[in-house]
Write a protein that holds these residues in place. Structure first.
Motif, mmCIF file in Angstrom:
data_model
loop_
_atom_site.group_PDB
_atom_site.id
_atom_site.type_symbol
_atom_site.label_atom_id
_atom_site.label_comp_id
_atom_site.label_asym_id
_atom_site.label_seq_id
_atom_site.Cartn_x
_atom_site.Cartn_y
_atom_site.Cartn_z
ATOM 1 N N SER A 1 0.854 -1.191 0.000
ATOM 2 C CA SER A 1 0.000 0.000 0.000
ATOM 3 C C SER A 1 0.890 1.239 0.000
ATOM 4 N N LEU A 2 0.274 2.374 -0.267
ATOM 5 C CA LEU A 2 1.033 3.631 -0.234
ATOM 6 C C LEU A 2 1.538 3.899 1.196
ATOM 7 N N ASP A 3 0.774 3.477 2.202
ATOM 8 C CA ASP A 3 1.207 3.625 3.603
ATOM 9 C C ASP A 3 2.467 2.795 3.876
ATOM 10 N N ASP A 4 2.477 1.532 3.393
ATOM 11 C CA ASP A 4 3.675 0.693 3.537
ATOM 12 C C ASP A 4 4.886 1.428 2.970
ATOM 13 N N TYR A 5 4.689 1.988 1.778
ATOM 14 C CA TYR A 5 5.800 2.612 1.056
ATOM 15 C C TYR A 5 6.224 3.926 1.705
ATOM 16 N N ASP A 6 5.274 4.612 2.363
ATOM 17 C CA ASP A 6 5.624 5.844 3.081
ATOM 18 C C ASP A 6 6.443 5.521 4.328
ATOM 19 N N ARG A 7 6.193 4.360 4.918
ATOM 20 C CA ARG A 7 6.823 3.946 6.162
ATOM 21 C C ARG A 7 8.182 3.290 5.894
ATOM 22 N N CYS A 8 8.285 2.618 4.746
ATOM 23 C CA CYS A 8 9.467 1.788 4.447
ATOM 24 C C CYS A 8 9.910 1.995 2.997
ATOM 25 N N PHE A 9 11.125 1.569 2.700
ATOM 26 C CA PHE A 9 11.546 1.481 1.305
ATOM 27 C C PHE A 9 12.055 0.061 1.058
ATOM 28 N N PRO A 10 12.082 -0.376 -0.202
ATOM 29 C CA PRO A 10 12.537 -1.735 -0.491
ATOM 30 C C PRO A 10 14.058 -1.836 -0.358
ATOM 31 N N GLY A 11 14.529 -2.252 0.819
ATOM 32 C CA GLY A 11 15.956 -2.318 1.095
ATOM 33 C C GLY A 11 16.639 -3.437 0.317
ATOM 34 N N ARG A 12 15.878 -4.515 0.129
ATOM 35 C CA ARG A 12 16.418 -5.652 -0.639
ATOM 36 C C ARG A 12 15.289 -6.193 -1.504
ATOM 37 N N PHE A 13 15.616 -6.491 -2.764
ATOM 38 C CA PHE A 13 14.633 -7.030 -3.703
ATOM 39 C C PHE A 13 15.278 -8.191 -4.438
ATOM 40 N N ASP A 14 14.587 -9.320 -4.487
ATOM 41 C CA ASP A 14 15.044 -10.498 -5.249
ATOM 42 C C ASP A 14 13.938 -10.923 -6.196
ATOM 43 N N ALA B 1 9.120 -13.290 -6.332
ATOM 44 C CA ALA B 1 9.852 -12.087 -5.937
ATOM 45 C C ALA B 1 9.732 -11.887 -4.435
ATOM 46 N N ARG B 2 10.730 -11.262 -3.855
ATOM 47 C CA ARG B 2 10.705 -10.954 -2.421
ATOM 48 C C ARG B 2 11.219 -9.542 -2.212
ATOM 49 N N ILE B 3 10.482 -8.781 -1.415
ATOM 50 C CA ILE B 3 10.945 -7.446 -1.015
ATOM 51 C C ILE B 3 11.125 -7.452 0.493
ATOM 52 N N ILE B 4 12.331 -7.091 0.945
ATOM 53 C CA ILE B 4 12.555 -6.878 2.380
ATOM 54 C C ILE B 4 12.480 -5.369 2.613
ATOM 55 N N LEU B 5 11.512 -4.974 3.434
ATOM 56 C CA LEU B 5 11.292 -3.551 3.663
ATOM 57 C C LEU B 5 12.223 -3.033 4.745
ATOM 58 N N THR B 6 12.745 -1.836 4.544
ATOM 59 C CA THR B 6 13.574 -1.157 5.535
ATOM 60 C C THR B 6 12.803 0.065 6.023
ATOM 61 N N GLU B 7 12.709 0.203 7.351
ATOM 62 C CA GLU B 7 12.008 1.378 7.905
ATOM 63 C C GLU B 7 12.759 2.647 7.519
ATOM 64 N N ARG B 8 12.027 3.683 7.190
ATOM 65 C CA ARG B 8 12.684 4.954 6.848
ATOM 66 C C ARG B 8 13.218 5.623 8.108
ATOM 67 N N LEU C 1 2.521 -10.624 3.300
ATOM 68 C CA LEU C 1 3.398 -9.627 3.920
ATOM 69 C C LEU C 1 3.528 -10.024 5.385
ATOM 70 N N ASP C 2 4.721 -10.521 5.737
ATOM 71 C CA ASP C 2 4.962 -11.039 7.089
ATOM 72 C C ASP C 2 6.051 -10.170 7.705
ATOM 73 N N GLY C 3 5.650 -9.267 8.583
ATOM 74 C CA GLY C 3 6.614 -8.316 9.141
ATOM 75 C C GLY C 3 7.157 -7.455 8.024
ATOM 76 N N SER C 4 8.464 -7.527 7.824
ATOM 77 C CA SER C 4 9.060 -6.679 6.791
ATOM 78 C C SER C 4 9.299 -7.450 5.488
ATOM 79 N N THR C 5 8.798 -8.688 5.400
ATOM 80 C CA THR C 5 9.057 -9.515 4.203
ATOM 81 C C THR C 5 7.804 -9.683 3.360
ATOM 82 N N LEU C 6 7.870 -9.175 2.147
ATOM 83 C CA LEU C 6 6.782 -9.360 1.177
ATOM 84 C C LEU C 6 7.202 -10.443 0.194
#
Lengths: 243, 243
Positions: B184-197, B236-243, B216-221
């Motif tokens: 969601s846009l909220d997820d993306y406002d809170r975090c950025f994709p620190g790692r993408f596979d 695909a996997r995105i690991i989110l990093t908090e801003r 979406l389990d914690g920071s792992t999509l």
């Protein structure tokens, strides 16, 4: 400085299935060139934002004899036609590496107050007014499309994260994609978008449920994008040219 | 020539809602830089096509400490790590205008026969083998994602005209968009994709009905894209990093 030209080469990675520059990419490049020219002239987004204003694209048309093909080098040239209280019109010529015209584009921009969303008087930007250039752009202005009734074929669409731009609205190139996507790959193999018109009425935001309605009558594709309140967000028309 | 660097400046028009370079645009630029380097070295798409072969991207990862923000100038540098019978691995470093590292990418490419779709022996391209560079890329290789079971949240998607590339398949940047769009846009406002596979298994074509399943389990999509035959097209996997 009244003219800005940008030259690009079309890579295979940037092509569509027909090995040509996609319409949506051309529109993105048109907006980028407009942005670059406005920045160079000192009335870009940053300058307007300092006064709480922003540029919004109101209408656009593109008319192409031919799209750049893979490996082609092509040049976008942009200039301001005129500026009045409400609108600044900016034109484009697309040429190939021999200087032969591939097509033209006309764009109509408004300045708005980002808080009230009301239009601002552009004649206050004297340096913008002074930049008008008396140069031919031999295509009809963008049509003021107002489809009287909804088109018969309706596809639902929800606005996604990747659709959202820096203004937090659905980004212009994505509107173009949504219109192009009313065509099949067979349509696109048979024809190219010889003329494209789009009029923007209302901005779409993240998560909005939209109805994309279209009709394809001969070579004319009409597309209307409406929100769940039934308000039209934009109308677009593609006139297909047989290859 | 073993290194190619490309420098860009991020315009407002090219930003996402967070005023940063979108992940999908970075991946497009990574592929463009790979294409440019391969062309410059004489084993680009054209050279392979002359022998009836083509490059296909098998796996990719991107790991970023920070994404370029609006107005930032940044540089992509690419080099070949190694080439064996089946794969050529190509790495990337993304740096800011001070030369500070913003992140890295690793990509794994196969050569295929465009008729049989079978892999070709890359060690036949001696000039490619000779271009390996012993340069550090301090991030883990792209994960071989094989999600054991379908993720719980499933969204249907039909492949559209604007998704199709010059190979007549769903284009790589669009796979990335489909993954990003599970946020969601909220997820993306809170975090950025620190790692993408991302791992590619099967190509998607125009009109195919896909199931995009995610969790979406914690920071792992985790995102899996499957076709109507139930075959996984990509994971695909995105690991989110908090801003």
């Amino acid at each position: 400085m009244k003219l800005l030209s940008e030259t690009k080469t079309l890579t295979a990675a940037a092509c569509n299935a027909q090995m040509e520059l996609p319409l949506q990419s051309l529109v993105r490049e048109i907006i980028d060139a407009a942005t670059d020219h406005a920045n160079a002239l000192g009335f870009g987004y940053d300058r307007l934002l300092a006064n709480g204003n922003a540029w919004v694209l109101s209408r656009l048309c593109v008319e192409m004899q031919r799209f750049p093909a893979v490996g082609d080098t092509y040049t976008l040239t942009t200039w301001i036609e005129a500026t009045n209280r409400h609108f600044s019109t900016r034109n484009f010529e697309i040429t190939d590496s021999n200087g032969t015209t591939l097509g033209h584009s006309r764009t109509v921009w408004a300045g708005i107050d980002i808080k009230t969303r009301r239009s601002v008087d552009l004649t206050g930007l004297q340096s913008l007014v002074d930049m008008s250039l008396d140069r031919q752009c031999p295509v009809a202005p963008p049509a003021r499309l107002r489809f009287a009734s909804r088109n018969p074929i309706v596809t639902p669409y929800t606005v996604q994260v990747s659709d959202i731009d820096s203004n937090r609205h659905l980004t212009t190139a994505r509107y173009v994609e949504l219109a192009v996507n009313c065509l099949s790959l067979d349509d696109y193999d048979r024809c190219f978008p010889g003329r494209f018109d789009i009029s923007f009425m209302k901005e779409c935001r993240f998560g909005e449920a939209l109805d994309i309605s279209h009709s394809l009558d001969g070579s004319t594709l009409d597309v209307a994008i409406a929100n769940s309140a039934g308000e039209t967000c934009c109308d677009a028309r593609i006139i297909l040219t047989e290859r």
